[in-house]
Every structure is written in structure tokens, then in C-alpha cells.
Write an enzyme that holds these catalytic residues in place. Structure first.
Site: not given
Ligand code: NAD
Ligand code: TYD
Length: 363
Positions: A22, A92, A95, A141-143, A167, A171, A196, A222, A266, A299
Site C-alpha cells: 500500500f 517499508l 508484515e 509506526t506510532d503504535e 505487530y 516494529k 494510520n 464488523p 472508528n 473486541d
Molecule cells: P502492506 O502490508 O500493504 O505492504 C507490505 C509490503 O511488504 C508488501 O508489498 C509485501 O509483499 C512486502 N513484504 C512483506 N514481507 C516481505 C519480505 N519478507 N521481503 C520483502 N518484501 C516483503 O503494508 P503498508 O500498510 O503499506 O505499510 C508499509 C510500512 O509502513 C510498514 O513498515 C508499516 O509498518 C508502516 N506503516 C504503516 C501504516 C499504515 O497505516 N498502513 C502506518 C504507519 C507505518
Molecule cells: P486497522 O485498520 O487494523 O489499523 P490498526 O489496528 O493498525 O490501528 O484498525 C483500525 C481500527 O479499526 C482499530 O481500532 C481496530 C478497528 N477495526 C474494527 O473495528 N473492525 C475491523 O474489522 C478492523 C479491521 C479494524
């Protein structure tokens, strides 16, 4: 096949790991279009979350190439560093889904911790002549900071790490390794901890695309617990502009929190999505969409209450989000409407099985 004889003509040759995911795909697009004198090498293992369909518009550009590779395998990373004379990394690959980490934490350690360590080891070896010329930017991530109560001050870069989910623990560990390679060996690193993200191409396991997909398919929405958990939502292109700024201007060894002061429960988000989806549907496709039903379910284990970012430091570097939440959410909904084929492709049999396992009855 990329013609490697042209490699020396590029000012930088950046390995973007996870570039088919993404945020990674938006990051590749942003860098490829903005910096024609940089070569972008997208290194991705194409797990369930990786999708080359996210990159169709840039796949034939002269300054872009894709390499299938796994960060868990040092020799693959090394081979690509050598072949493309990698000068910098934006990392980036990960998992990224909390629910999956609760079901199976091990792969989170293998990819997020050991994979990051592999990258750091290879970078340390290849760049040893002069670390100051090479940047390793780690996307986190901020998590990692844990959970805030309702009135607590948003996360600052100086907050203690207190991860709760497998997760966020993985990180947090990867962040520590990146800092350790700076402090111990002098690697030139920056870290961003972002809130997020939402936007086009997000896999429908995360809240926003899952809700849109369910509405489009007349399935229940859900909601974990009471739906009052809070996240600080940022549009994905604002995250990539922050990565660009930190990569170029961030101080060696420093961390930057990224977020746009956009805290929502949410339920707020879900109600906005229901309104927008029905509105966009009325204006465009006129599909038969039933009024969506919200289903409060058990939950999430260890569910963090609230995330929020104090963005003072990144703002001082010159960053700000480009558009409003309302505009960006509408843009996102419109994208999923227009790209229902993309959604159909990623919600394949594997996804259906995932959904059934996670949500019990699959509804
Ligand atoms: P995503 O799950 O959409 O994509 C992850 C990508 O990494 C995929 O293309 C996958 O094929 C690749 N990948 C996974 N394992 C791999 C491996 N062993 N070797 C090579 N490639 C591999 O993730 P995302 O949501 O785009 O997040 C990207 C980064 O940003 C992550 O590090 C995540 O922790 C961080 N991040 C995400 C968010 C969010 O809201 N999505 C927020 C803050 C930080
Ligand atoms: P998510 O998109 O999984 O991001 P993160 O857990 O990394 O913040 O979830 C965002 C919020 O939405 C989180 O509080 C969990 C909630 N959530 C639901 O209530 N239902 C769902 O099916 C999912 C996937 C998330």
C-alpha cells in the site's frame, strides 16, 4: 529487464523495500515521478499484501525497476545491492496487520525484526567506505508508543516505547536495531513513526478498505468492541511527502513522528464512509447498495485505545498535509468505486478464507 549499464548515470539508486504494498507503491510512484535522476529499485517478496497491479502507471519508466526478493534472505538483499549499486534504502517491507500478528506472531519477528537486521547488515558492509554518503530511512509506526488515554498528550518522539501487539513489538524492535546501527557503527539513519494511513490501494484487511468493500458487497460492517477506539488518520500521499522530506532533510540519527491531527473514533470513520459511499453511489454507478448494517463483535485482544501524533518536529522541518480529511476520504471512496476490479482481484479465495477465520461466520 532493466539495462544495468545505465546505472552509473543515476544520481542515487534507492532500494525501496515493500514497494508493491500500500504505502510502498505510493512511495515508489512519488519518487519515480519527482526524481527522474534517481533509480528506484522496488524490492518486494509479493506476499498476500504485495500487488504489482498497484504500479502499472510507472512500471515502464526508465528510472524504475522491480525485483522479486525477500528481506529475510541476506544473500538476495546483497545480490541486489551489488547489481544495482544501491546508494540508499527506504525500508517499508513488513508484515503490517495487527490482527494477523495476534494469530501468528512469528512471521512478524522474521520479517520485521530479522529482515530489517539483514538489510542493516548488508548496508553496513556495502557503504563502509563512507556512511555519510548513504541514507537508510526506516518507515515505522506510532503504535510503538503504545496506547493513550483520552486526555493524554499526543505521542512525541521522546515518548517511551510501550508496544502492546506482536505487530507493534516487532516494529519497536526493528526501530531499536536501526538506532543501534547508527549509535554503534555510525550508519546514517532516519526513522519516521507515522499514524494510520488511508487511501487507494490499501489491502481490505485494514478498517477503511474493509468497510468500503463490505458496503459494496452488502455485507455487515464488523466493529470491534464499542467502536470508540481512536486513530489519527493520515492520507497516504501526505505520508510519502513526509518520507521524502525526512529522507532528504532529516538529521542523521533522528526520529520524526508523522500525523495530521485528525483523530476519529472508528464509529466516526464508519459513519463517514457509509454517508460517502451512498452519496458517491447515487451520483455515479447507482449500484444496488443496501443501507449497511453495523455488527459489534468481540473486541480485538489487547486493543489499543487511542493513537495521536504531536507533529511539531516534522512541521518544523517544513511538512504539512496537502488536503482536508473530507476531500481525501471522498477521493478514497471514489477510487474504490472506480477500481472494483482491483478489489475483486485481491479479495480472492485466500482473502475469503482469511475473512472467515477472522470474522468467524464470514459475515
Ligand atoms: P502492506 O502490508 O500493504 O505492504 C507490505 C509490503 O511488504 C508488501 O508489498 C509485501 O509483499 C512486502 N513484504 C512483506 N514481507 C516481505 C519480505 N519478507 N521481503 C520483502 N518484501 C516483503 O503494508 P503498508 O500498510 O503499506 O505499510 C508499509 C510500512 O509502513 C510498514 O513498515 C508499516 O509498518 C508502516 N506503516 C504503516 C501504516 C499504515 O497505516 N498502513 C502506518 C504507519 C507505518
Ligand atoms: P486497522 O485498520 O487494523 O489499523 P490498526 O489496528 O493498525 O490501528 O484498525 C483500525 C481500527 O479499526 C482499530 O481500532 C481496530 C478497528 N477495526 C474494527 O473495528 N473492525 C475491523 O474489522 C478492523 C479491521 C479494524
Amino acid at each position: 529487464m532493466f539495462d544495468t549499464t545505465k546505472i552509473d548515470s543515476f544520481k542515487k539508486r534507492i532500494m525501496i523495500t515493500g514497494g508493491a504494498g500500500f504505502i510502498g507503491s505510493h512511495c515508489c510512484r512519488y519518487f519515480v515521478n519527482k526524481y527522474p535522476d534517481y533509480l528506484i529499485v522496488n524490492f518486494d517478496a509479493l506476499t498476500y499484501a504485495g500487488n504489482l497491479g498497484n504500479l502499472r502507471d510507472i512500471e515502464t519508466k526508465d528510472n524504475y525497476c522491480f525485483v522479486l526478493g525477500d528481506i529475510r534472505k541476506s544473500e538476495e538483499v546483497s545480490r541486489i545491492f551489488e547489481r544495482y549499486k544501491i546508494t540508499d534504502v527506504i525500508h517499508l517491507a513488513a508484515e503490517s496487520h495487527v490482527d494477523r500478528s495476534i494469530k501468528n506472531p512469528n512471521v512478524f519477528v522474521e520479517t520485521n525484526v530479522l529482515g530489517t537486521l539483514n538489510l542493516l547488515n548488508v548496508a553496513k558492509e556495502f557503504w563502509k567506505e563512507d556512511y555519510s554518503k548513504h541514507r537508510f530511512h526506516h518507515v515505522s509506526t506510532d503504535e510503538v508508543y503504545g496506547s493513550l488515554s483520552e486526555n493524554e498528550h499526543p505521542f512525541k518522539e521522546t515518548n517511551k516505547y510501550m508496544p502492546h501487539s506482536p505487530y507493534s513489538a516487532s516494529k519497536a524492535s526493528s526501530d531499536h536495531f536501526v538506532r543501534a546501527f547508527h549509535d554503534t557503527y555510525g550508519l546514517n539513519v532516519t526513522i519516521s513513526n507515522c499514524s494510520n494511513n488511508y487511501g487507494p490501494n490499501q489491502f481490505p484487511e485494514k478498517l477503511i478498505p474493509l468497510v468500503i468493500n463490505n458496503i459494496l458487497n452488502s455485507k455487515e460492517i464488523p466493529v470491534y468492541g464499542n467502536g470508540l477506539n481512536i486513530r489519527d488518520w493520515l492520507y497516504v500521499e501526505d505520508h510519502t511527502s513526509a518520507i521524502d522530506l525526512i529522507f532528504h532533510e532529516g538529521i542523521n540519527g533522528e526520529t520524526y513522528n508523522v500525523g495530521g491531527h485528525n483523530e476519529k473514533t472508528n464509529l466516526d470513520i464508519i459513519n463517514d464512509l457509509i454517508d460517502l459511499t451512498l452519496e458517491v453511489n447515487k451520483k455515479t454507478l447507482k449500484n444496488v447498495i443496501l443501507k449497511p448494517r453495523i455488527n459489534f463483535i468481540q473486541d480485538r485482544l489487547g486493543h489499543d485505545k487511542r493513537y495521536a501524533i504531536d507533529n511539531t518536529k516534522i512541521k518544523a522541518l517544513g511538512w504539512k498535509p496537502a488536503n482536508s480529511y473530507k476531500k481525501n476520504l471522498e477521493k478514497t471512496v471514489r477510487w474504490y468505486f472506480k477500481n472494483q476490479k482491483w478489489l475483486e482481484d485481491v479479495t480472492n479465495k485466500e482473502y475469503q478464507n482469511y475473512y472467515k477465520t477472522m470474522y468467524k461466520n464470514g459475515e
